[in-house]
Design an enzyme around this catalytic site. Structure first.
Site, PDB file in Angstrom:
ATOM      1  N   GLU A 189      29.113  -2.608  14.365  1.00 43.85           N
ATOM      2  CA  GLU A 189      28.145  -3.489  15.025  1.00 43.85           C
ATOM      3  C   GLU A 189      27.372  -4.338  14.024  1.00 43.85           C
ATOM      4  O   GLU A 189      26.703  -5.307  14.406  1.00 43.85           O
ATOM      5  CB  GLU A 189      27.178  -2.670  15.888  1.00 43.85           C
TER       6      GLU A 189
ATOM      7  N   CYS B 174      29.468   6.086  11.877  1.00 46.94           N
ATOM      8  CA  CYS B 174      28.655   6.632  10.803  1.00 46.94           C
ATOM      9  C   CYS B 174      28.520   8.153  10.972  1.00 46.94           C
ATOM     10  O   CYS B 174      29.509   8.862  10.888  1.00 46.94           O
ATOM     11  CB  CYS B 174      27.306   5.922  10.721  1.00 46.94           C
TER      12      CYS B 174
ATOM     13  N   HIS C 233      29.500   0.593   9.831  1.00 45.90           N
ATOM     14  CA  HIS C 233      28.907   0.180  11.108  1.00 45.90           C
ATOM     15  C   HIS C 233      29.606  -1.071  11.630  1.00 45.90           C
ATOM     16  O   HIS C 233      29.321  -2.178  11.148  1.00 45.90           O
ATOM     17  CB  HIS C 233      27.414  -0.098  10.933  1.00 45.90           C
TER      18      HIS C 233
END
Length: 212
Positions: free
Chosen positions: A194, A87, A192
């Site tokens: 994750e 990001c 993202h």
């Protein structure tokens, strides 16, 4: 083998740590931990730089940690450790960020970070949600990630790369947006991983196994 997720008070550290630790176990890639210690970062075999918020505040957060920027540069640019920016951690790779005034980036991948200006009024800013990825060119971190797979984005600014060949994946949100960039041992994702479920875990595992 050690992977350091850099702590500078910006980023989804808990969710990132859990995802990277899971994939480190699955790929036998050694230890993953969060650290703001410059010495640990400088010695790391792999460096991950998350980022949430504004470009300028993230840059300032790094500068406020004595020696941390220098440690990242030593690991990545001098020793050649694989680097993943997430990001705003990706956006900081640019020459310049235009958010809240002009702020210098790392200058590792040429380009600027500019506000998203969608042509379709139905595309709201900030861009929050799941978007399809299009491969622009092959890269090892995207091995096993299918064309059209969905990733999770949260951002109002985009990376405008000077050289199109540095963009390895893109998405659309009223305009074409660089979803991932790469040069040599450096890669960044606007989305993202994750938070991107199966796609994100695949990418993280690829990064942890990647030898540039």
């Amino acid at each position: 083998m050690s992977t350091i997720i850099v702590d500078y008070d910006s980023g989804n550290l808990h969710s990132a740590l859990k995802a990277f630790q899971r994939m480190a176990r699955e790929t036998d890639s050694g230890e993953v931990r969060v650290s703001s210690d410059p010495a640990s970062v400088a010695r790391a075999d792999r460096v991950v730089l998350p980022g949430v918020g504004a470009f300028a505040s993230c840059r300032k957060g790094l500068e406020n940690r004595t020696g941390l920027l220098e440690a990242i540069e030593d690991a990545v640019k001098i020793r050649g450790a694989p680097f993943l920016g997430i990001c705003v951690g990706m956006q900081l790779l640019a020459d310049l960020g235009r958010e809240h005034g002009d702020t210098p980036g790392f200058g590792w991948i040429q380009g600027e970070v500019v506000r998203i200006e969608p042509s379709n009024a139905r595309c709201k800013i900030p861009h929050i949600g799941w978007n399809e990825l299009a491969h622009e060119r092959s890269h090892p971190v995207f091995n096993g990630v299918s064309e059209g797979a969905h990733a999770f984005f949260v951002h109002s600014y985009r990376f405008d790369a000077k050289f199109p060949e540095n963009v390895i994946a893109s998405t659309e949100h009223g305009e074409k947006i660089a979803a991932a960039v790469a040069v040599d041992n450096i890669v960044g994702t606007q989305f993202h991983p994750e938070k991107s479920q199966r796609l994100g875990l695949q990418l993280i595992g690829n990064f942890l196994s990647w030898t540039p």
